[in-house]
Design a protein around this motif. Structure first.
Motif, short mmCIF file in Angstrom:
data_model
loop_
_atom_site.label_atom_id
_atom_site.label_comp_id
_atom_site.label_asym_id
_atom_site.label_seq_id
_atom_site.Cartn_x
_atom_site.Cartn_y
_atom_site.Cartn_z
N GLN A 1 0.81 -1.21 0.00
CA GLN A 1 0.00 0.00 0.00
C GLN A 1 0.85 1.26 0.00
O GLN A 1 0.58 2.21 -0.75
CB GLN A 1 -0.94 -0.01 1.20
N ASN B 1 0.81 4.25 -2.96
CA ASN B 1 0.96 5.68 -2.64
C ASN B 1 2.21 6.28 -3.26
O ASN B 1 2.15 7.33 -3.90
CB ASN B 1 0.97 5.87 -1.13
N ASN C 1 -2.79 12.18 0.96
CA ASN C 1 -3.41 10.85 0.97
C ASN C 1 -3.36 10.23 2.36
O ASN C 1 -4.30 9.57 2.80
CB ASN C 1 -2.70 9.92 -0.02
N ASN C 2 -2.23 10.42 3.03
CA ASN C 2 -2.09 9.82 4.36
C ASN C 2 -3.01 10.45 5.39
O ASN C 2 -3.43 9.79 6.33
CB ASN C 2 -0.63 9.91 4.82
N TYR D 1 -5.98 8.45 4.67
CA TYR D 1 -5.76 7.03 4.97
C TYR D 1 -5.94 6.77 6.47
O TYR D 1 -6.66 5.85 6.88
CB TYR D 1 -4.35 6.63 4.53
N TYR E 1 -6.93 4.02 -2.00
CA TYR E 1 -5.99 4.15 -0.88
C TYR E 1 -6.73 4.46 0.42
O TYR E 1 -6.39 3.94 1.48
CB TYR E 1 -4.97 5.27 -1.20
N PHE E 2 -7.75 5.30 0.35
CA PHE E 2 -8.62 5.57 1.50
C PHE E 2 -9.24 4.26 2.01
O PHE E 2 -9.28 4.00 3.22
CB PHE E 2 -9.71 6.55 1.09
N GLY F 1 -7.00 2.06 4.10
CA GLY F 1 -6.94 2.49 5.49
C GLY F 1 -8.14 2.02 6.28
O GLY F 1 -8.03 1.58 7.43
#
Length: 466
Positions: free
Chosen positions: A259, A264, A276-277, A280, A356-357, A360
């Protein structure tokens, strides 16, 4: 004389407020803030891909060293926690996070891997101790019928660290080029938070001082010994309950490498990775709250709630990995995609961002569910510290392998399929574990609480820290 805020009721002193310093709510919240500052910031650093460096080799090798020692000290961590108590264990553990972030500050200037790799190995020792202690606190302090809720409280506070940590590189590197590594201020910001977390660990009380709202204590055992812990930890490797947890433990950090590095870092530019983080780790908060509700409130029977939680997560997991497969088929190691930017890439950004979300979201749901299952196997701090330590040790062994898999340039598609397969295998084994080992609430929990009350000494005098 009892605790402040307690009153006499039928000859028994019953604590009155969940906001007491020695209440499970306050103590679980405190360990949440410790993890907000230390592993929360570490997660933000790792989530940028390559530890914020253009070339991920140093970060991959440091992570391999980290998770190798973590695998050993995760398993040993529960025993060490039982011997030393929380304050000494957590203080020494948290300080290793500061060193690790500092090693990448050094690497920014000198490009020597050795310091980062050694710091990673030392952090593995500290992380093993921290997570064994955290797991014992999170699973043993709450009332038996509210463990899912307390797990979600911890997970939300902890992952807010990842959200704030994601904002640090996003803001500080907003105008930097993709060819650059993150700047010094990013690493310094992480180190400041980690130092605060190290000091905050001194506020954690030992288990015998923590009193639930019904008057029961989390444990009545004040001391342990090396010989006792060695024997009890060795028994875990023949414990059928722990053997059933191994696939879930192995897979639960294995997917981070894919991931962070192969989604990312590969798909997004520097500033967008930080953004993004934020989402996430924000998704982790939402996922933990949702699964916490299912595990505590969806059905009257605790065993049925366990089945419901595993079923929901297996369905969500399958859907997300299908989305991951669709995305992965659009690029490979030999055909890398053009970097996406949240401002300039338009609709092309939306799909990979949502994926990506969702990763998480799945991570927090999966891990919160496994912690709930572990917490349902026992109620006392000593046993659960060993169980969680075993879980974290196996988890870290899997992560160590995953980082080397990526270092050796295994194809992105192979990594995705491996992750999907590992998580899928774990679900039926967890169903068997819940079926055979988890007791339905009320009668078993009332008997456990009754035993704790009968064995508990007076609440009058605080015991000394061991």
């Amino acid at each position: 004389m009892g605790f402040e805020g307690a009153e006499e009721s039928g000859g028994t002193e019953v604590p009155q407020s969940r906001f007491r310093y020695n209440s499970p709510f306050v103590q679980v919240s405190l360990i949440g803030f410790v993890c907000f500052c230390c592993p929360g910031m570490f997660n933000a650093l790792s989530g940028m891909g390559g530890g914020g460096q253009v070339d991920p080799t140093a970060s991959n090798n440091a992570s391999t060293a980290l998770y190798t020692t973590f695998a050993v000290f995760g398993i040993l961590g529960g025993g060490i926690y039982n011997i030393l108590g929380p304050r000494l264990t957590l203080l020494s553990a948290c300080s290793t996070y500061v060193l690790y972030a500092g090693s990448f500050l050094y690497y920014n200037h000198h490009k020597h891997q050795a310091f980062a790799i050694v710091a990673g190995a030392i952090l593995g020792v500290g992380a093993g101790l921290l997570w064994a202690g955290q797991g014992a606190i999170m699973t043993s302090y709450p009332p038996a019928n509210r463990k899912g809720t307390y797990i979600s409280i911890f997970w939300s506070i902890f992952n807010m660290g990842g959200v704030i940590g994601g904002l640090i590189p996003f803001v500080l590197n907003y105008n930097r080029s993709e060819a650059a590594s993150v700047n010094d201020a990013t690493y310094i910001g992480f180190m400041v938070f980690m130092t605060v977390g190290t000091l905050l660990s001194l506020a954690i009380l030992p288990p015998r001082k923590v009193v639930r709202d019904d008057g029961s204590k989390c444990t009545n055992i004040q001391y342990s010994s090396v010989s006792t812990e060695v024997v009890e930890i060795a028994k875990l490797f023949g414990n059928w309950k722990m053997l059933l947890i191994i696939p879930a433990a192995w897979s639960s950090n294995f997917f981070y490498t894919y991931q962070f590095n192969n989604v990312n870092q590969v798909m997004f530019n520097l500033r967008t990775r930080g953004l993004n983080n934020v989402f996430y780790w924000g998704a982790q908060m939402l996922g933990s709250i949702g699964i916490g509700y299912i595990m505590d409130f969806s059905f009257k029977s605790r065993r049925t709630r366990g089945f419901a939680g595993i079923t929901v997560i297996s369905i969500v997991s399958t859907a997300i990995w299908v989305g991951g497969l669709v995305n992965q088929l659009t690029y490979s190691r030999g055909d890398l995609p053009e970097k996406l930017d949240f401002k300039d890439s338009g609709s092309d950004f939306a799909g990979p961002f949502v994926l990506y979300f969702s990763f998480g979201l799945l991570d927090s749901m999966f891990q919160s569910m496994v912690y709930w299952v572990i917490g349902a196997l026992a109620n006392d701090s000593e046993t659960l510290s060993r169980y969680v330590g075993f879980y974290k040790g196996i988890q870290s062994a899997g992560a160590a392998v995953a980082w080397q898999v990526d270092t050796h340039k295994v194809s992105f598609l192979t990594q995705l399929v491996t992750n999907w397969s590992l998580t899928t295998v774990s679900y039926p084994l967890l169903v068997v574990l819940v079926l055979l080992a988890v007791k339905d609430d009320s009668k078993a929990d009332l008997e456990e609480i009754s035993k704790e009350k009968e064995a508990a000494p007076s609440f009058a005098g605080p015991a000394s820290e061991k």
